[in-house]
Design a protein around this motif. Structure first.
Motif, PDB file in Angstrom:
ATOM      1  N   ASP A  66       0.830  -1.199   0.000  1.00 21.05           N
ATOM      2  CA  ASP A  66       0.000   0.000   0.000  1.00 21.05           C
ATOM      3  C   ASP A  66       0.871   1.258   0.000  1.00 21.05           C
ATOM      4  OD1 ASP A  66      -2.171  -1.682   0.063  1.00 21.05           O
ATOM      5  OD2 ASP A  66      -2.554  -1.426   2.217  1.00 21.05           O
ATOM      6  N   ARG A  67       1.969   1.228   0.759  1.00 19.61           N
ATOM      7  CA  ARG A  67       2.848   2.404   0.804  1.00 19.61           C
ATOM      8  C   ARG A  67       3.527   2.663  -0.537  1.00 19.61           C
ATOM      9  NH1 ARG A  67       4.424   0.084   5.773  1.00 19.61           N
ATOM     10  NH2 ARG A  67       6.525  -0.469   5.011  1.00 19.61           N
ATOM     11  N   LEU A  68       3.755   1.596  -1.295  1.00 16.25           N
ATOM     12  CA  LEU A  68       4.461   1.726  -2.571  1.00 16.25           C
ATOM     13  C   LEU A  68       3.506   1.727  -3.764  1.00 16.25           C
ATOM     14  CD1 LEU A  68       7.471  -0.708  -1.958  1.00 16.25           C
ATOM     15  CD2 LEU A  68       7.405   1.775  -1.640  1.00 16.25           C
ATOM     16  N   ALA A  69       2.231   1.947  -3.510  1.00 11.76           N
ATOM     17  CA  ALA A  69       1.209   1.790  -4.555  1.00 11.76           C
ATOM     18  C   ALA A  69       1.427   2.709  -5.748  1.00 11.76           C
ATOM     19  CB  ALA A  69      -0.179   2.026  -3.965  1.00 11.76           C
ATOM     20  N   THR A  70       2.087   3.832  -5.547  1.00 11.85           N
ATOM     21  CA  THR A  70       2.301   4.759  -6.659  1.00 11.85           C
ATOM     22  C   THR A  70       3.621   4.519  -7.383  1.00 11.85           C
ATOM     23  OG1 THR A  70       3.351   6.401  -5.202  1.00 11.85           O
ATOM     24  CG2 THR A  70       0.955   6.539  -5.493  1.00 11.85           C
ATOM     25  N   ARG A  71       4.402   3.539  -6.924  1.00  8.57           N
ATOM     26  CA  ARG A  71       5.692   3.247  -7.547  1.00  8.57           C
ATOM     27  C   ARG A  71       5.562   2.095  -8.532  1.00  8.57           C
ATOM     28  NH1 ARG A  71       9.949   5.200  -4.203  1.00  8.57           N
ATOM     29  NH2 ARG A  71      11.271   4.773  -6.006  1.00  8.57           N
ATOM     30  N   THR A  72       6.396   2.114  -9.558  1.00  8.62           N
ATOM     31  CA  THR A  72       6.498   0.998 -10.490  1.00  8.62           C
ATOM     32  C   THR A  72       7.893   0.405 -10.362  1.00  8.62           C
ATOM     33  OG1 THR A  72       4.922   1.958 -12.044  1.00  8.62           O
ATOM     34  CG2 THR A  72       6.405   0.269 -12.902  1.00  8.62           C
ATOM     35  N   LEU A  73       7.962  -0.898 -10.109  1.00  9.97           N
ATOM     36  CA  LEU A  73       9.232  -1.570  -9.901  1.00  9.97           C
ATOM     37  C   LEU A  73       9.692  -2.261 -11.180  1.00  9.97           C
ATOM     38  CD1 LEU A  73       8.417  -3.324  -6.488  1.00  9.97           C
ATOM     39  CD2 LEU A  73       9.479  -1.079  -6.828  1.00  9.97           C
ATOM     40  N   ASP A  74      10.959  -2.065 -11.512  1.00  4.69           N
ATOM     41  CA  ASP A  74      11.557  -2.823 -12.610  1.00  4.69           C
ATOM     42  C   ASP A  74      12.122  -4.143 -12.107  1.00  4.69           C
ATOM     43  OD1 ASP A  74      11.531  -0.776 -14.945  1.00  4.69           O
ATOM     44  OD2 ASP A  74      12.238   0.346 -13.204  1.00  4.69           O
ATOM     45  N   LEU A  75      12.437  -4.175 -10.813  1.00  2.00           N
ATOM     46  CA  LEU A  75      12.956  -5.393 -10.192  1.00  2.00           C
ATOM     47  C   LEU A  75      12.422  -5.511  -8.771  1.00  2.00           C
ATOM     48  CD1 LEU A  75      14.923  -7.853  -9.920  1.00  2.00           C
ATOM     49  CD2 LEU A  75      16.673  -6.209  -9.191  1.00  2.00           C
ATOM     50  N   LEU A  76      11.863  -6.663  -8.467  1.00  2.00           N
ATOM     51  CA  LEU A  76      11.558  -7.059  -7.090  1.00  2.00           C
ATOM     52  C   LEU A  76      12.457  -8.240  -6.780  1.00  2.00           C
ATOM     53  CD1 LEU A  76       9.960  -7.396  -4.426  1.00  2.00           C
ATOM     54  CD2 LEU A  76       8.250  -8.700  -5.744  1.00  2.00           C
ATOM     55  N   PHE A  77      13.319  -8.084  -5.770  1.00  2.13           N
ATOM     56  CA  PHE A  77      14.237  -9.172  -5.432  1.00  2.13           C
ATOM     57  C   PHE A  77      14.129  -9.469  -3.943  1.00  2.13           C
ATOM     58  CE2 PHE A  77      18.115 -11.451  -4.556  1.00  2.13           C
ATOM     59  CZ  PHE A  77      18.239 -12.265  -5.680  1.00  2.13           C
ATOM     60  N   VAL A  78      13.855 -10.735  -3.632  1.00  2.77           N
ATOM     61  CA  VAL A  78      13.675 -11.165  -2.244  1.00  2.77           C
ATOM     62  C   VAL A  78      14.924 -11.909  -1.792  1.00  2.77           C
ATOM     63  CG1 VAL A  78      12.189 -12.363  -0.608  1.00  2.77           C
ATOM     64  CG2 VAL A  78      11.207 -11.399  -2.698  1.00  2.77           C
ATOM     65  N   ASN A  79      15.621 -11.318  -0.830  1.00  2.00           N
ATOM     66  CA  ASN A  79      16.857 -11.897  -0.312  1.00  2.00           C
ATOM     67  C   ASN A  79      16.685 -12.106   1.183  1.00  2.00           C
ATOM     68  OD1 ASN A  79      19.791 -12.470  -0.029  1.00  2.00           O
ATOM     69  ND2 ASN A  79      19.757 -10.527   1.083  1.00  2.00           N
ATOM     70  N   ALA A  80      16.330 -13.313   1.564  1.00  2.00           N
ATOM     71  CA  ALA A  80      16.157 -13.593   2.986  1.00  2.00           C
ATOM     72  C   ALA A  80      16.218 -15.093   3.207  1.00  2.00           C
ATOM     73  CB  ALA A  80      14.811 -13.052   3.481  1.00  2.00           C
ATOM     74  N   ALA A  81      17.016 -15.503   4.174  1.00  2.00           N
ATOM     75  CA  ALA A  81      17.093 -16.931   4.509  1.00  2.00           C
ATOM     76  C   ALA A  81      17.791 -17.087   5.843  1.00  2.00           C
ATOM     77  CB  ALA A  81      17.856 -17.708   3.439  1.00  2.00           C
ATOM     78  N   ILE A  82      17.475 -18.166   6.527  1.00  2.00           N
ATOM     79  CA  ILE A  82      18.137 -18.500   7.786  1.00  2.00           C
ATOM     80  C   ILE A  82      18.535 -19.972   7.750  1.00  2.00           C
ATOM     81  CG2 ILE A  82      16.925 -16.771   9.163  1.00  2.00           C
ATOM     82  CD1 ILE A  82      15.109 -19.053  10.186  1.00  2.00           C
ATOM     83  N   THR A  83      19.468 -20.331   8.599  1.00  2.00           N
ATOM     84  CA  THR A  83      19.776 -21.728   8.846  1.00  2.00           C
ATOM     85  C   THR A  83      19.897 -21.906  10.350  1.00  2.00           C
ATOM     86  OG1 THR A  83      21.260 -23.567   8.353  1.00  2.00           O
ATOM     87  CG2 THR A  83      22.273 -21.405   8.645  1.00  2.00           C
ATOM     88  N   ARG A  84      19.652 -23.095  10.803  1.00  2.00           N
ATOM     89  CA  ARG A  84      19.700 -23.340  12.252  1.00  2.00           C
ATOM     90  C   ARG A  84      20.626 -24.517  12.574  1.00  2.00           C
ATOM     91  NH1 ARG A  84      18.549 -18.796  12.781  1.00  2.00           N
ATOM     92  NH2 ARG A  84      16.621 -17.918  13.621  1.00  2.00           N
ATOM     93  N   GLY A  85      21.687 -24.642  11.785  1.00  2.00           N
ATOM     94  CA  GLY A  85      22.654 -25.679  12.074  1.00  2.00           C
ATOM     95  C   GLY A  85      22.432 -26.925  11.240  1.00  2.00           C
ATOM     96  N   ASP A  86      23.423 -27.800  11.276  1.00  2.00           N
ATOM     97  CA  ASP A  86      23.445 -28.982  10.409  1.00  2.00           C
ATOM     98  C   ASP A  86      23.041 -30.213  11.201  1.00  2.00           C
ATOM     99  OD1 ASP A  86      23.813 -30.769   8.414  1.00  2.00           O
ATOM    100  OD2 ASP A  86      25.993 -30.566   8.287  1.00  2.00           O
ATOM    101  N   LEU A  87      21.722 -30.398  11.365  1.00  2.00           N
ATOM    102  CA  LEU A  87      21.195 -31.555  12.090  1.00  2.00           C
ATOM    103  C   LEU A  87      20.585 -32.550  11.118  1.00  2.00           C
ATOM    104  CD1 LEU A  87      19.248 -29.808  15.018  1.00  2.00           C
ATOM    105  CD2 LEU A  87      21.448 -31.009  15.184  1.00  2.00           C
ATOM    106  N   PRO A  88      20.755 -33.849  11.364  1.00  2.00           N
ATOM    107  CA  PRO A  88      19.969 -34.824  10.589  1.00  2.00           C
ATOM    108  C   PRO A  88      18.486 -34.529  10.786  1.00  2.00           C
ATOM    109  CG  PRO A  88      21.670 -35.920  11.884  1.00  2.00           C
ATOM    110  CD  PRO A  88      21.636 -34.498  12.356  1.00  2.00           C
ATOM    111  N   ILE A  89      17.692 -34.725   9.755  1.00  2.00           N
ATOM    112  CA  ILE A  89      16.305 -34.272   9.797  1.00  2.00           C
ATOM    113  C   ILE A  89      15.535 -34.893  10.962  1.00  2.00           C
ATOM    114  CG2 ILE A  89      15.395 -36.022   8.217  1.00  2.00           C
ATOM    115  CD1 ILE A  89      14.457 -32.250   8.401  1.00  2.00           C
TER     116      ILE A  89
END
Length: 231
Positions: free
Chosen positions: A73-96
């Motif tokens: 809603d805040r960006l409703a008047t903007r036009t984006l040429d690129l939307l890029f989502v950069n987000a991730a976490i890890t919580r260690g190397d455990l067997p599933i």
């Protein structure tokens, strides 16, 4: 004749890869909107101070759907040429089998569900010839998993890839470019100190790969060198 700069929205731009990607697009002459969690000061704020108004900062907790809608809603008047989502976490190397349910849920929500909520909600802001990209990993490739390890992280990236594939199939008539980007094994908090690449080695390639796929609709799973990553 008025020159209009291109605009990129980078979700998760407060540090490492996201921050470097924001800086890279500023160097390329773009306007950049970067998101941070909460109101704490980050390296993105320092970058914004030096950007002569070309970088603006928005607060977003990606795991809160109402905040994603509010950002739209805040960006409703903007036009984006690129939307890029950069987000991730890890919580260690455990067997599933040793992963607590709460940990499984947290990683899947952050790494798979939340990026797709961002894509679904903010897609209308992206120009018809624009690009929607999500940071993935070759660890999400089932074909390349010949050594095991990092079970939960791998599963979350595979889930992200599958969800993007479903999204692409559902929106097959869309003219936007869809990208799953593998930045390589980068020395970050996530990648660890023994990783092969520095942030400075990875990010220009990520940006160049994004640019080289401009105007190519459909979903592409590629790495920072522009090479196809097997599913």
């Amino acid at each position: 004749m008025t020159h209009t700069r291109k605009t990129a929205l980078i979700v998760g731009a407060s540090r490492t890869l996201g921050l470097a990607l924001a800086a890279e697009y500023l160097r390329r002459g773009w306007d950049v909107i970067g998101t941070v969690r909460g109101n704490r000061r980050t390296g993105l704020h320092d970058l914004a101070d030096a950007s002569e108004g070309r970088l603006t900062i928005e607060s977003l907790e990606m795991t809160a759907p109402e905040q994603i809608s509010a950002l739209r809603d805040r960006l409703a008047t903007r036009t984006l040429d690129l939307l890029f989502v950069n987000a991730a976490i890890t919580r260690g190397d455990l067997p599933i089998g040793e992963v607590p349910t709460e940990m499984f849920t947290e990683v899947m929500v952050v790494n798979a569900l939340s990026p797709m909520r961002v894509v679904e909600t903010l897609r209308p802001l992206v120009a018809p010839a624009g690009t929607i990209g999500v940071m993935s990993s070759d660890q999400g490739s089932i074909t390349l998993n010949t050594e095991g390890g990092q079970d939960l992280y791998r599963a979350s990236k595979s889930a992200l890839n599958q969800l993007m594939r479903s999204f692409a199939a559902r929106t097959a008539e869309d003219t936007r470019t869809l990208l799953l980007l593998d930045p390589g094994w980068v020395r970050t908090d996530l990648g660890g100190p023994d990783a092969e690449l520095s942030v400075e080695e990875s990010v220009p390639g990520v940006a160049e790969t994004i640019e080289s796929h401009r105007g190519k609709p459909g979903l592409h799973f590629v790495d920072y060198r522009g090479q196809v990553v097997p599913w």
